[in-house]
Design a protein around this motif. Sequence first.
Motif, short mmCIF file in Angstrom:
data_model
loop_
_atom_site.label_atom_id
_atom_site.label_comp_id
_atom_site.label_asym_id
_atom_site.label_seq_id
_atom_site.Cartn_x
_atom_site.Cartn_y
_atom_site.Cartn_z
N VAL A 211 0.85 -1.18 0.00
CA VAL A 211 0.00 0.00 0.00
C VAL A 211 0.89 1.23 0.00
O VAL A 211 1.86 1.29 0.75
N LYS B 180 1.05 5.11 0.78
CA LYS B 180 0.32 6.16 1.48
C LYS B 180 1.06 7.46 1.36
O LYS B 180 2.29 7.48 1.29
N ASN C 159 -9.55 -6.43 2.68
CA ASN C 159 -10.46 -5.31 2.48
C ASN C 159 -11.45 -5.58 1.35
O ASN C 159 -12.56 -5.07 1.36
N ASP D 56 -14.01 0.46 -10.68
CA ASP D 56 -14.52 1.47 -9.77
C ASP D 56 -13.45 1.84 -8.74
O ASP D 56 -13.30 3.00 -8.38
N THR E 197 -10.91 4.14 -10.41
CA THR E 197 -11.32 5.46 -10.87
C THR E 197 -11.11 6.50 -9.79
O THR E 197 -11.61 6.33 -8.68
N PRO E 198 -10.37 7.57 -10.07
CA PRO E 198 -10.16 8.58 -9.03
C PRO E 198 -11.46 9.34 -8.74
O PRO E 198 -12.27 9.57 -9.64
N ASP E 199 -11.66 9.71 -7.49
CA ASP E 199 -12.81 10.54 -7.16
C ASP E 199 -12.45 12.00 -7.39
O ASP E 199 -11.37 12.31 -7.87
N GLY F 287 -9.19 13.10 -6.30
CA GLY F 287 -8.03 12.43 -6.86
C GLY F 287 -7.62 11.16 -6.13
O GLY F 287 -6.56 10.62 -6.41
N ASN F 288 -8.45 10.68 -5.22
CA ASN F 288 -8.09 9.44 -4.50
C ASN F 288 -8.47 8.23 -5.32
O ASN F 288 -9.53 8.18 -5.91
N ARG F 289 -7.59 7.24 -5.35
CA ARG F 289 -7.94 5.96 -5.96
C ARG F 289 -7.33 4.83 -5.17
O ARG F 289 -6.28 5.00 -4.56
N ALA F 290 -8.01 3.68 -5.18
CA ALA F 290 -7.59 2.57 -4.33
C ALA F 290 -6.84 1.55 -5.18
O ALA F 290 -7.38 0.53 -5.55
N ILE F 291 -5.57 1.84 -5.48
CA ILE F 291 -4.83 0.98 -6.39
C ILE F 291 -4.57 -0.40 -5.80
O ILE F 291 -4.70 -1.41 -6.49
N SER F 292 -4.27 -0.46 -4.51
CA SER F 292 -3.97 -1.77 -3.90
C SER F 292 -5.19 -2.67 -3.90
O SER F 292 -5.11 -3.84 -4.25
N ARG F 293 -6.33 -2.10 -3.51
CA ARG F 293 -7.53 -2.93 -3.50
C ARG F 293 -7.92 -3.33 -4.92
O ARG F 293 -8.38 -4.44 -5.16
N ARG G 75 -11.98 14.93 -14.69
CA ARG G 75 -11.41 14.78 -13.35
C ARG G 75 -10.54 13.54 -13.23
O ARG G 75 -9.64 13.49 -12.41
N THR G 76 -10.83 12.51 -14.06
CA THR G 76 -10.05 11.29 -13.93
C THR G 76 -8.65 11.45 -14.50
O THR G 76 -7.76 10.68 -14.18
N PRO H 211 -5.51 15.40 -12.52
CA PRO H 211 -4.39 15.43 -11.56
C PRO H 211 -3.09 14.89 -12.16
O PRO H 211 -2.03 15.51 -12.01
N PRO I 28 -7.38 18.00 -5.60
CA PRO I 28 -6.14 17.25 -5.85
C PRO I 28 -5.03 18.14 -6.41
O PRO I 28 -3.85 17.94 -6.12
N GLY J 8 -13.80 13.65 -0.86
CA GLY J 8 -13.80 12.90 -2.13
C GLY J 8 -14.07 11.43 -1.88
O GLY J 8 -14.87 10.80 -2.56
N SER K 222 -17.55 9.19 -2.85
CA SER K 222 -17.56 7.91 -3.59
C SER K 222 -18.27 6.84 -2.79
O SER K 222 -19.06 6.06 -3.34
N THR L 72 -12.01 2.22 5.27
CA THR L 72 -11.08 1.36 4.53
C THR L 72 -10.26 2.21 3.55
O THR L 72 -9.03 2.13 3.51
N GLU M 186 -6.28 3.39 3.74
CA GLU M 186 -5.39 3.01 2.65
C GLU M 186 -4.65 4.23 2.12
O GLU M 186 -3.50 4.16 1.71
N LYS M 187 -5.34 5.36 2.14
CA LYS M 187 -4.77 6.60 1.61
C LYS M 187 -3.82 7.24 2.63
O LYS M 187 -2.94 8.00 2.26
N GLY M 188 -4.05 6.94 3.91
CA GLY M 188 -3.24 7.55 4.95
C GLY M 188 -3.92 8.72 5.64
O GLY M 188 -3.31 9.42 6.44
#
Lengths: 348, 404
Positions: A35, A37, A87, A295, A298-300, A303-309, B63-64, B67, B89, B362, B366, B395, B399-401
């Motif tokens: 992960v 961070k 997760n 899903d 896809t960044p929200d 700009g967050n995206r859950a690459i590990s999951r 938006r995708t 950034p 972002p 954000g 989602s 979760t 994951e993001k910190g």
Amino acid sequence: MKFRTFAAFVGPSLFLMFVFIAAPLVSVFWQSFHVTKARFETVEVETCTPGFLKPTCVTEMVTRPVLDEHGQPRLETRFTGFGSYRNVLEPDRTLAALRDLDWRALLTIDFWKALRFTLTFTLITLPLVIGGGLVIAVVVNNVARSLRGPVIFVSLLPFIITPVIGALSIRWLFIGDGIMTAFLEWWLERDIAMFAQGGTIELLMLFYRVWHVAPFAFVVFYAGLQTVNQDTLESAIIDGASRWERLRYVVIPHLMPLIVFVALIHLMDAYRVFEEVVGFSSQAHVISLQWLTYDLLTPDDSGNRAISRASASAMLTMVGIVILLVPLLLRTWRDQRPGGPGGAGGGR
Amino acid sequence: MNLKKFAIAAVASLFATGAWAGCSFENSVPLKSLTAGFAAWKAVTSAMAECGNVESELDQEFRTKQPAAFAAQPALYHIGGVSNGTHVPLLNEGTTRPLDDLVAKYGGHLSPNQLIRVDGRTMAVAMMVNAQHLMYREDILNDLGIAVPATYEEVLAAAEAIKQAGAVDYPLGGTYKTGWNLAEEFVNMYLGHGGEFFAAGNQPAIDNEKGVASLEMMKRLTAYMDPEYLVSDSTYVQQQFQQGKVALANLWATRAGAMDDAAESQVVGKVKMASAPSIEAGGRPASTLWWDGIVIAKNITDEEADAAFRVAMEGIDREMVEANNAAAVWLIDGFQPGAMAAGAAATAANGAVPYPASSQMGIMHSALGNGIADFLTGAKDAATALADIEAEYLTAAKEKGLVQ
């Protein structure tokens, strides 16, 4: 074949497979166990945004990533073991649902919800695609020679259409007061909303996939039909076999390797069902494993995206495909062995 | 003959574009912009194009890619279009440049209201505001003798009366499409109830009475909507309005102009605008205020940034607004607020708050977008749905910190 010639032919394809399949797979595998961070700090920031006449300024605590001397966010990557898999699979909730035998609760967990749909989708479309393809092939084979060209062309059309466009066209036929819905409402004299519940959307998705893929099965089977041994067929007729018996005992056994081939391809494709979820916007009711991965990736807005999951979900999808394919692969392997029933690979 | 006609037409069209707005300077630096694709951005980017050497990309899914595109060295675009949410972002990663110098040099005509200031530095220039507010069929409400609803209880009462009278197919329209739209509806409703999304340490805080009340209200509203509400986005609701199928909806101000577009609408002159309804009489409207504006990338040369800012200023100048007055609620000098802007203005005047954009919001947005449908379809009750959304948020935030 000489080894050098063999290598020259296979080499480029192996190289491309390594670059575009093996390497990304390794990277996804790696990412699913790690992960990344950012380090965040919480600071007080004054932000002024437009109001109607004058700006509104607010001072609030904002959590933002710490930037390093190059202006890049400080990232740290850590090994998390099966954390991302946990997760995705949510074992605690899954076990709780299983203990209570609560099917509905299980299906509110994204992964199982997606797996349920992906599996039913794959297993329901499989016989329909093979059956549909076979029926078209047999029918076309019996059509007068002069009509065959046009009939083949028309039957192939759905396969040529870009998947997403095909899904969208069927969506537009049925959404709201679309032509087909209006027709059904007139015919059945009742109000119909195809997109209001999961069941009907799922039905449309199944219909779309069979409509789209059956032509592929048809083309393969039609080619196979041209190689059926006419002598065997004639002797079957002399023995008094009906049309159905000839199909059942002569044609289908001859086509079996092709049926296995179409089944293999279809299982791989259908398990990765994705276009239908997007085309029919079915997320509220049904999602697929591939869509789940998409899903997560896809960044929200922020700009967050859950690459590990997403990686974990992609690995799980791959495991699922492999499990589905094992029986068919085993069969093919047995057939291909020297002395196996398929011998030199009947038509592939 | 034909050739002559063609020549005349060509010359005429040259004059036409020249007369429409023109550009005060000729741009020689190749520039690229990435913005959303709705009508206001079409107007702005075509005004920018008149300066020459500007390549505009209009993409509703911008938006995708924004950034990453702005973080590249050099940035792939010079000019970016952002809103409250999508600005986050870029701010977080510091990929846009402070604009104070450029504003001083070329932005004399900008009003202070247009400057998005973060810790005293101008980071973006806003051009328009947007908000969801009530649109209603004046003729239907008048026929039935219903006052314009100001609270959601009144909306429900009006919807019931409209349903009884059978005036339209579905009394209410709603942008309830699963995902971003549905989450936005919850955000509106929850803020209308006076809710807070986060507790200390970015912990989620939506699983409470206000959250449940918001969900319950959304469910009651859906009873009066097209049963296919979970796939209906803004365009779909706009079309339902234009085709006379719905009578009330809480719809984006950018869609107001389309109601009177005779080429598309069958209800020209019948749709009026009002403040977004509140939960209690006189309370905060259940809506959020948004702005859209322009940023300039950091990872480009100063010369490019200079040209990009000048071009952007040409895009959001007075002539553009005069030619496209109805396309949005502009913040730009020269805008004539008409009846179509009244809803957004009333919503702001009644105390609607800006959308609470942030990194954690954000993720929350989602999670809401994916989680609320289960409540509306009946797969979960309200408390379970909210608890699951919080779990999903945690979760992702861990994951993001963002959450330790």
